[in-house]
Design a protein around this motif. Sequence first.
Motif, PDB file in Angstrom:
ATOM      1  N   ASP A  70       0.799  -1.216   0.000  1.00 14.15           N
ATOM      2  CA  ASP A  70       0.000   0.000   0.000  1.00 14.15           C
ATOM      3  C   ASP A  70       0.833   1.268   0.000  1.00 14.15           C
ATOM      4  O   ASP A  70       0.354   2.345  -0.439  1.00 14.15           O
ATOM      5  N   ASN A  71       2.050   1.196   0.434  1.00  9.84           N
ATOM      6  CA  ASN A  71       2.852   2.418   0.576  1.00  9.84           C
ATOM      7  C   ASN A  71       4.102   2.402  -0.290  1.00  9.84           C
ATOM      8  O   ASN A  71       4.216   3.149  -1.273  1.00  9.84           O
ATOM      9  N   LEU A  72       5.061   1.528   0.066  1.00 14.16           N
ATOM     10  CA  LEU A  72       6.367   1.588  -0.583  1.00 14.16           C
ATOM     11  C   LEU A  72       6.275   1.269  -2.066  1.00 14.16           C
ATOM     12  O   LEU A  72       6.820   1.992  -2.930  1.00 14.16           O
ATOM     13  N   LEU A  73       5.563   0.195  -2.440  1.00 10.72           N
ATOM     14  CA  LEU A  73       5.510  -0.174  -3.869  1.00 10.72           C
ATOM     15  C   LEU A  73       4.742   0.871  -4.692  1.00 10.72           C
ATOM     16  O   LEU A  73       5.083   1.146  -5.847  1.00 10.72           O
ATOM     17  N   GLN A  74       3.717   1.440  -4.084  1.00  6.57           N
ATOM     18  CA  GLN A  74       2.961   2.460  -4.805  1.00  6.57           C
ATOM     19  C   GLN A  74       3.822   3.685  -5.069  1.00  6.57           C
ATOM     20  O   GLN A  74       3.801   4.271  -6.159  1.00  6.57           O
ATOM     21  N   ASP A  75       4.630   4.047  -4.058  1.00  8.25           N
ATOM     22  CA  ASP A  75       5.529   5.193  -4.234  1.00  8.25           C
ATOM     23  C   ASP A  75       6.602   4.896  -5.259  1.00  8.25           C
ATOM     24  O   ASP A  75       6.943   5.758  -6.114  1.00  8.25           O
ATOM     25  N   VAL A  76       7.157   3.693  -5.233  1.00  4.12           N
ATOM     26  CA  VAL A  76       8.204   3.324  -6.209  1.00  4.12           C
ATOM     27  C   VAL A  76       7.609   3.302  -7.618  1.00  4.12           C
ATOM     28  O   VAL A  76       8.246   3.704  -8.602  1.00  4.12           O
ATOM     29  N   MET A  77       6.376   2.784  -7.715  1.00  2.00           N
ATOM     30  CA  MET A  77       5.732   2.757  -9.045  1.00  2.00           C
ATOM     31  C   MET A  77       5.517   4.196  -9.567  1.00  2.00           C
ATOM     32  O   MET A  77       5.732   4.479 -10.753  1.00  2.00           O
ATOM     33  N   GLY A  78       5.129   5.100  -8.644  1.00  2.00           N
ATOM     34  CA  GLY A  78       4.971   6.499  -9.076  1.00  2.00           C
ATOM     35  C   GLY A  78       6.271   7.096  -9.536  1.00  2.00           C
ATOM     36  O   GLY A  78       6.328   7.824 -10.554  1.00  2.00           O
ATOM     37  N   ILE A  79       7.347   6.795  -8.812  1.00  4.08           N
ATOM     38  CA  ILE A  79       8.677   7.288  -9.216  1.00  4.08           C
ATOM     39  C   ILE A  79       9.050   6.721 -10.567  1.00  4.08           C
ATOM     40  O   ILE A  79       9.587   7.421 -11.442  1.00  4.08           O
ATOM     41  N   SER A  80       8.747   5.425 -10.755  1.00  2.00           N
ATOM     42  CA  SER A  80       9.099   4.794 -12.036  1.00  2.00           C
ATOM     43  C   SER A  80       8.340   5.458 -13.187  1.00  2.00           C
ATOM     44  O   SER A  80       8.904   5.700 -14.265  1.00  2.00           O
ATOM     45  N   LEU A  81       7.050   5.815 -13.010  1.00  2.00           N
ATOM     46  CA  LEU A  81       6.269   6.485 -14.072  1.00  2.00           C
ATOM     47  C   LEU A  81       6.837   7.855 -14.368  1.00  2.00           C
ATOM     48  O   LEU A  81       6.944   8.272 -15.543  1.00  2.00           O
ATOM     49  N   GLN A  82       7.216   8.569 -13.329  1.00  3.50           N
ATOM     50  CA  GLN A  82       7.786   9.885 -13.542  1.00  3.50           C
ATOM     51  C   GLN A  82       9.103   9.799 -14.295  1.00  3.50           C
ATOM     52  O   GLN A  82       9.414  10.631 -15.168  1.00  3.50           O
ATOM     53  N   LEU A  83       9.893   8.763 -13.979  1.00  2.09           N
ATOM     54  CA  LEU A  83      11.167   8.585 -14.684  1.00  2.09           C
ATOM     55  C   LEU A  83      10.937   8.217 -16.137  1.00  2.09           C
ATOM     56  O   LEU A  83      11.700   8.623 -17.038  1.00  2.09           O
ATOM     57  N   GLU A  84       9.889   7.419 -16.430  1.00  4.84           N
ATOM     58  CA  GLU A  84       9.594   7.083 -17.824  1.00  4.84           C
ATOM     59  C   GLU A  84       9.218   8.342 -18.609  1.00  4.84           C
ATOM     60  O   GLU A  84       9.640   8.537 -19.766  1.00  4.84           O
ATOM     61  N   ILE A  85       8.407   9.190 -17.999  1.00  2.00           N
ATOM     62  CA  ILE A  85       8.018  10.438 -18.692  1.00  2.00           C
ATOM     63  C   ILE A  85       9.254  11.300 -18.922  1.00  2.00           C
ATOM     64  O   ILE A  85       9.458  11.889 -20.010  1.00  2.00           O
ATOM     65  N   ALA A  86      10.124  11.381 -17.878  1.00  2.00           N
ATOM     66  CA  ALA A  86      11.330  12.190 -18.030  1.00  2.00           C
ATOM     67  C   ALA A  86      12.236  11.623 -19.100  1.00  2.00           C
ATOM     68  O   ALA A  86      12.881  12.365 -19.854  1.00  2.00           O
TER      69      ALA A  86
END
Length: 951
Positions: free
Chosen positions: A736-752
Amino acid sequence: MCPIECSAAGPAAKQGISQYSLTQWGHRDGLPSAAIYAIAQTPDGFLWLGTADGLIRFDGIRFFQVPLMGKGDTAFGKVKALAASADGALWVGTETGILVRIDGPAMKSLTLNLPISSIRERPDSLIEVEASNQVFRVSPATMQVTTTCQVRSASALVSAPHPPQSMPLAKVDPTECGLQSAHNIAPSILDRTHLASDQIRSILPDTDGNLWLATRESGVIRVSNTVGEARAEKEQFSVVDGLSSDSVWTLFQDREHNLWIGTQNGLNRLRYDKFATMTRRSGLLSNNMTSLAVVGSKVFAGSAVGLNEITATGAKSVLRESILSLTGGIDGTLFAGTPHGLSVVKDGRSHVVQPGVQVTQITSIAQSSTGELWFYDQHGGLFRWEPGQVAIAVTTPALQSKAVSVIAAGTHGEVWFGLSTGEIVLYNGVTFHQFTAADHLPGGSPHAISADSDGGVWIASERGLARYSGGRFTSWSRKNGLPGSRVLWAVPGPGGRLWLGYNIGVASVTVSDLLHAATDPKSLVPYDFYDDGDGLHSNPDLHGSTPVAVLPDGRIWLTTSEGLATIDPAHIRKNPVAPPVHIVQITVDDANVDVAKAITLPPRTRRIEINYTGLSFTNPRKVTFRYRLLGFDSQWNIESTRRFATYTNLSPGKYRFEVLAANDDGVWSTEPAVLDFTLLPAFYQTKWFIALCLLALLLAILLLVRFRIRSVADGLRLRFEERLDERARVAQDLHDNLLQDVMGISLQLEIADELTPPGAAGKPILSRALQLSESALAQGRGALTTLRATMVSAQDVLQTLKLTATHFTEDRHQAIRYITEGTELPLRAGVGDEIIQIACEALRNALQHTRGRVDVRLSYTPNVFTLHIHDEGPGISQPILESGVPGHFGLTGMRERASRIAATLTIESKRGNGTQIRLTVPGRMAYPDHNASPSIWGRLQARWSGTHRQP
C-alpha cells in the motif's frame, strides 16, 4: 586341710580337697531338675545329665531339656544311666526300662521293661546294660539283645569304663556278665574311709591317681592311691564345704579333668585351680591380713590378731600381737612393727628390741642389703637404725615431715621410699634424690615397690605402673592396655614376666611387651588375667604396706579381701584342650529355625540371630569367640565372650557363618563351626524386577524428553505463526505504501526519459535510474510475494540464490552447480526465510573467497531438511572460524538464524581444502505437515539437538 601338699601323683593330687574350686548349679541357674543320677560327655564336647525329669544337655552356661524321639514335650522320664560310645552316640537308660541311642538328630530305642541302672561299652563294641538283676548285651547296629544273664552284684558301680590297673579293685572279666561291684573295693580303702560298702553309690579313679567315692549320706570322699601316702586317712567334701547335697548319686571326670558331682539337689563341679587360698578354716588367725614377708623359704603373714607362719600343713601361730608391718631380714631375721614397738622373730622366738626411740605405729619397714633397718612411725617419722645402736631420725628435706606409705630395699644397697603425696625418693647410700610427676611417674600414692634381677625397680601406684631403669622412669596405665590404672602391687616372676595385683584380679604380662608398648603408642600390652574363675575366690586387697611376697622358687603369696592366695607361676596348669564349637540355634525374626536341615530364609527377613557355644567346662565364662559371615563380613569380628551374633537387613544371597572358640588359656579350636543359609529375594529384589524398573525409568525419561520436545516445538510454532501475522502486516504496508511510491517514481522517470532528447548528457543517467526503479519494483513485488507465501519451495530457494549470484561476474555464475536430492517438500515460510538467508550468506562468502567450483545441494527427507554448500577455495582459518572477522558478523548471524529454527549449523574448513557448510533442520520444524514415522531414535536425536540449541 593343707593348701599345698607333696605327692608324686600329680599336681591335683598335691592339692587338698578343700582347695578345689566348687561351682554348683540348681533350679535358680536354669537346671530343670535338681536330682542328677548320671553324667556323660560325648565326643562333640557336650555334657549330658540324667535327671529325675529327663535328659538334659549342658554347655557350661545353658541347660537344654531333650525331648524323647523328637516328640515335642514328651520327656524321657527318670534317666538313671548314661554312657557315651566310641562312635559318638549317647546311650540313655530310663527307670521305665527304655534304652535309647542318640546319634545326632537320630534316635533309636529298645524297651527292656526293667529299670536300667547302668550302661557301659564293651571292648567288642557291644553295649552292656544292667537292669534290675539282669545284664543285657545290645548290638548298636540292630538295637537287639544278643545275650542276657544274671548280675553278680550291683550295690555300687564303677563310673570309669576302664579303671587303671593300679586300682585296688577286682578286675572285670569281659566274658562274664555283670559290672564292677563296690563289694570288691580293697579293704584298705574301706578302712580308711570308715564306710561300709553299701554306703558307696559309685567310685571314680581320676587322672591324677586319686580315688573319689560318691556316698549316700556323707558327700564325696577322696582317697589317694599313692603308695606310702602320709596324708590323712580320707578327705571329705560335703554340704559344710559348699556341696549341694550329701546324697551323691554319680561322679564323672571330663576331658579337661574337671570333676562333676551329681547329687540329690543339683549339679556340682570341682576344679583344680591356678590359685590356692587360705582362710581361718586353714589355720589363719584372721581373714584380714595386713602384711606379708619372706624369710628364707618361709612365708609370714601378719594381721591385727597376730603373726602366722605358712607351713606345709597349714598356718602356724607365731605371735599373738597386732602386726602393723613386716619385713624379712638378711640374716634370717623377721622384723615386725607392733603397737609395742619393733619386734624381732628368729628361730621361732620373738622379742621386742629397743632402737632408742619411742615408736608405736611402725607402718612401713625394710632392711637394706648393707644391714641398715629403715622404718616409718606415724607419730615419730622416718628412722634409720643399725642393730645395737640408737635409731637416727631422717631429716632430709625430701622426707622430713612427710608420710611414707612404702619402703623397699634395692639389690645394691639403695633404699626406695614412696610418699603418700605421690613422690618417690631414692637413697643411693650417700644422698637422697626426689622424683615427681615431672620425671614421668604415673602419679597417685605408691602402694608397693619391688626390685627385679636386672637392677630395675617397679612402682605400683594409684594411677598406674612405673619402672625405674637407666636413671629414668617409664610409666603404663589403662591407656596402654593394662586391666586398670590402680595397681596394688607389682612383682617379677619367672620367665621374664611381671605379676600385677588389681582389686579385681591378678594380671601377668611379659616385661618385653611392656617395654614395646612404651615405645609404640599404638601397641597395647597383652596380658593373662586371673580372677574368681581361676580360684582367686576373694579379690586382692591392700590392708598394709606389704600386700605381696615372693618365695625364692617364684611362688607368689598375696593378701585378699578374705585371707591369703597363692600361685606358682612356674607350674600353672594350663588347659590344653581346644573347645569344640557348635552352632545351636538360629532365630529369624523371632522364630527358631532347625539348624540340622538346609536353611532357606524367606524374603524380607529383617533380623537373624545365630547362637553358638564353645564347650570348655573349666571356665565357661572365659570362653572367647570370633566369627564372620562370608558374603557380608570382610574379616573376623573382634574376640568377645558373647555367644550370639546378630545381622539385620541382609541382602538376598548365599551366606556362610563361621565361628571359632578359645578356652580360658587362649587355646583356639582348629576348625570353625559352619552354618550355610540362603536368603531368598523379595519380588522387588529379583533381577527381572530390577530390569523392569530400569526399563520403566528409561521409558519415563523418553516420555519426558518427548514431552519436552513437543513443548518446545509448540512454542516455536506459535512464534512462527506470530511472525507470519507480522509478515502479512508488513506485506500490506509494503504494497500500500512503498511499492505504490516506487511505481509512481518509475512512471515519472519514464516520462522524463521520453522528454529527454537522445543526445542529451543526462540521458544515460536517467535511463539507469529508470532501470533501478524497475528493478526495485520487481524485487519489491518478489518480497511481497514471499511475505504473502505460507510455504517456500525449492524453486524459491534456488531463484533467491541465483539472484544473489547476479551481483558477481558472469564467470562466477557459471561456477555454481545446484543439486536437489529427494522428494521435494514445501518448507514452512518462516523457517524457509531463515534457510534462504543462511544460504545466501554462505553463497556470497563462497563466491567472494574462491575461484573454483561451488556446489549447492538441497536434500529433502521426511525427518530432516539439509542444505549443503561446498567450495574449493583456500578455506577459513581456525581463529576466524571460531571468532569471526572483527567488524563482520556474517558467521555469527548464520549461527543465530540456525539457532532460531532449532537447526544444526556445521562449518568445516581447512586451509587449502575449501569450506563445507551444512545446515540440518529437523523435519518437524522445516515442514508444515510433518508426518514421518521412521526411527524413534533418529527423531529424538534430532529433536533433542534442536531443543538444546534454542536461543
